[in-house]
Design a protein around this motif. Structure first.
Motif, short mmCIF file in Angstrom:
data_model
loop_
_atom_site.label_atom_id
_atom_site.label_comp_id
_atom_site.label_asym_id
_atom_site.label_seq_id
_atom_site.Cartn_x
_atom_site.Cartn_y
_atom_site.Cartn_z
N ALA A 252 0.83 -1.21 0.00
CA ALA A 252 0.00 0.00 0.00
C ALA A 252 0.86 1.26 0.00
CB ALA A 252 -0.93 0.00 1.21
N ALA A 253 1.97 1.24 0.73
CA ALA A 253 2.85 2.41 0.78
C ALA A 253 3.46 2.70 -0.58
CB ALA A 253 3.94 2.21 1.82
N MET A 254 3.84 1.66 -1.31
CA MET A 254 4.41 1.86 -2.64
C MET A 254 3.40 2.48 -3.59
SD MET A 254 6.53 -1.71 -3.06
CE MET A 254 6.82 -1.45 -4.79
N GLN A 255 2.14 2.11 -3.43
CA GLN A 255 1.11 2.62 -4.33
C GLN A 255 0.58 3.98 -3.92
OE1 GLN A 255 -2.28 0.03 -4.60
NE2 GLN A 255 -3.26 1.24 -6.21
N LEU A 256 0.37 4.21 -2.61
CA LEU A 256 -0.33 5.40 -2.13
C LEU A 256 0.58 6.53 -1.67
CD1 LEU A 256 -3.09 3.51 -0.13
CD2 LEU A 256 -3.34 4.60 -2.37
N LEU A 257 1.85 6.22 -1.39
CA LEU A 257 2.83 7.21 -0.94
C LEU A 257 2.31 8.07 0.23
CD1 LEU A 257 4.07 8.39 -4.44
CD2 LEU A 257 5.07 6.63 -2.97
N PRO A 258 2.02 7.45 1.37
CA PRO A 258 1.55 8.21 2.53
C PRO A 258 2.67 9.05 3.12
CG PRO A 258 1.96 5.95 3.17
CD PRO A 258 2.16 6.01 1.68
#
Length: 196
Positions: free
Chosen positions: A108-114
């Motif tokens: 999810a972090a790779m996709q959404l860049l929080p």
């Protein structure tokens, strides 16, 4: 909070500084002008056509919203995830994803860049510490905050050695978590008392 604006119309320029209760304007002209007093521009003491005028307002709504901190949440307990999501969403955060294991957090972090990832330590597939190590490689701009019941100092040290900026105990999440997220977003560290 203040906002400065500049407007140009022909040979006239308006500089305005907006605050919560005051709009302060400088109006000047690049050429000769006879001030009338009806448009709010009056001669200065030296007779020049530039002046400063103030408008008082009850409240100025600037329409400039403060951006929320984008948070990725990972915890394998559904009830805890929902509780923390509601807590953060009611404050300064936008929860962009809430997942149940460490590998899902990395994906999810790779996709959404929080901006900030809040990770539990004990999770399936990848535990929080291993997920944090992988996050530092695939998404190094994400700040990491651990949220855990584990107050063991060796575990805390191992968690912070991943590059994490926060270590919050779950019994203190109501007082510590939002502060830890805000500090981590500013690249500053926070650790709940009794963990170091």
């Amino acid at each position: 909070m203040a906002l400065t604006l500049e407007f140009r119309c022909g040979r006239h320029r308006l500089d305005a500084r907006l605050t919560s209760s005051l709009i302060l304007c400088n109006i000047s002209s690049r050429g000769p002008r006879v001030p009338t007093g009806r448009d709010g521009v009056f001669p200065t003491p030296d007779g020049s056509p530039a002046s400063q005028i103030c408008f008082r307002t009850k409240r100025v709504r600037l329409g400039v919203g403060l951006s929320k901190i984008r948070v990725l949440l990972a915890d394998d307990h559904t009830e805890m995830r929902e509780y923390v999501r509601d807590l953060l969403s009611a404050d300064c955060c936008e929860v962009v994803a809430a997942v149940g294991d460490g590998q899902a957090a990395v994906d999810a972090a790779m996709q959404l860049l929080p901006d900030v990832a809040v990770l539990d330590i004990s999770m399936p597939v990848l535990n929080g510490i291993e997920a944090a190590r992988r996050l530092q490689v695939v998404s190094p701009t994400v700040s990491i905050v651990f949220l855990t019941v584990d107050r063991d100092r060796d575990t805390c040290r191992a968690a912070l050695e991943t590059g994490a900026l926060g270590y919050v105990l779950k019994p203190r999440l109501g007082t510590d978590l939002i502060l830890a997220i805000k500090l981590a977003n500013e690249k500053r560290r926070f650790v709940s008392p009794g963990c170091e």
